[in-house]
Design a protein around this motif. Sequence first.
Motif, PDB file in Angstrom:
ATOM      1  N   MET A  37       0.869  -1.175   0.000  1.00 50.59           N
ATOM      2  CA  MET A  37       0.000   0.000   0.000  1.00 50.59           C
ATOM      3  C   MET A  37       0.902   1.219   0.000  1.00 50.59           C
ATOM      4  O   MET A  37       1.820   1.319   0.817  1.00 50.59           O
ATOM      5  CB  MET A  37      -0.912   0.023   1.228  1.00 50.59           C
ATOM      6  CG  MET A  37      -1.924  -1.079   1.206  1.00 50.59           C
ATOM      7  SD  MET A  37      -3.296  -0.931   2.395  1.00 50.59           S
ATOM      8  CE  MET A  37      -2.542  -0.362   3.864  1.00 50.59           C
ATOM      9  N   VAL A  38       0.645   2.123  -0.922  1.00 52.15           N
ATOM     10  CA  VAL A  38       1.344   3.397  -0.960  1.00 52.15           C
ATOM     11  C   VAL A  38       0.343   4.434  -0.478  1.00 52.15           C
ATOM     12  O   VAL A  38      -0.764   4.531  -1.010  1.00 52.15           O
ATOM     13  CB  VAL A  38       1.858   3.742  -2.373  1.00 52.15           C
ATOM     14  CG1 VAL A  38       2.460   5.138  -2.404  1.00 52.15           C
ATOM     15  CG2 VAL A  38       2.862   2.703  -2.840  1.00 52.15           C
ATOM     16  N   LEU A  39       0.722   5.172   0.564  1.00 51.07           N
ATOM     17  CA  LEU A  39      -0.130   6.223   1.101  1.00 51.07           C
ATOM     18  C   LEU A  39       0.529   7.565   0.842  1.00 51.07           C
ATOM     19  O   LEU A  39       1.756   7.689   0.945  1.00 51.07           O
ATOM     20  CB  LEU A  39      -0.324   6.047   2.608  1.00 51.07           C
ATOM     21  CG  LEU A  39      -1.081   4.809   3.025  1.00 51.07           C
ATOM     22  CD1 LEU A  39      -0.109   3.709   3.372  1.00 51.07           C
ATOM     23  CD2 LEU A  39      -1.942   5.120   4.193  1.00 51.07           C
ATOM     24  N   CYS A  40      -0.287   8.540   0.508  1.00 50.56           N
ATOM     25  CA  CYS A  40       0.227   9.890   0.339  1.00 50.56           C
ATOM     26  C   CYS A  40      -0.876  10.885   0.673  1.00 50.56           C
ATOM     27  O   CYS A  40      -2.052  10.529   0.755  1.00 50.56           O
ATOM     28  CB  CYS A  40       0.781  10.115  -1.063  1.00 50.56           C
ATOM     29  SG  CYS A  40      -0.437  10.013  -2.385  1.00 50.56           S
ATOM     30  N   THR A  41      -0.473  12.120   0.880  1.00 49.97           N
ATOM     31  CA  THR A  41      -1.401  13.166   1.276  1.00 49.97           C
ATOM     32  C   THR A  41      -1.494  14.226   0.190  1.00 49.97           C
ATOM     33  O   THR A  41      -0.471  14.638  -0.372  1.00 49.97           O
ATOM     34  CB  THR A  41      -0.931  13.820   2.598  1.00 49.97           C
ATOM     35  OG1 THR A  41      -0.821  12.801   3.586  1.00 49.97           O
ATOM     36  CG2 THR A  41      -1.903  14.887   3.078  1.00 49.97           C
ATOM     37  N   GLY A  42      -2.727  14.649  -0.089  1.00 47.52           N
ATOM     38  CA  GLY A  42      -2.984  15.776  -0.975  1.00 47.52           C
ATOM     39  C   GLY A  42      -3.464  16.951  -0.144  1.00 47.52           C
ATOM     40  O   GLY A  42      -4.008  16.765   0.950  1.00 47.52           O
TER      41      GLY A  42
END
Length: 105
Positions: A37-42
């Motif tokens: 799982m790749v998590l990132c924030t916008g």
Amino acid sequence: MQVQELHDFIVDKVDDIKAQDIVTIDVRGKSSLTDFMVLCTGTSNRHVSSIADHVNKESKLIDFPPFGISGEDDGQWVIVDMGNVMLHIMQEDSRSLYQLEKLWS
């Protein structure tokens, strides 16, 4: 495409469009749905949706389109299903609330 290549591709594409706090969680052995799982924030609804759209367009260019995209209309939390890698793009409030890193680590 190999799993590591797919992972690196996704991380590169979300970085292209200025996603923040990019984290990878290895969920092999914990989930039968995906390996990573790749998590990132916008920073806003528009940014979250734009990150997902960019990954979608770029993956189609290499003939590896997502299996599905969920949450684009809302823009709080968008999931891009790339098979062996699941991309979660979240606004900061949603990311703090759901704490996926803590849940899956």
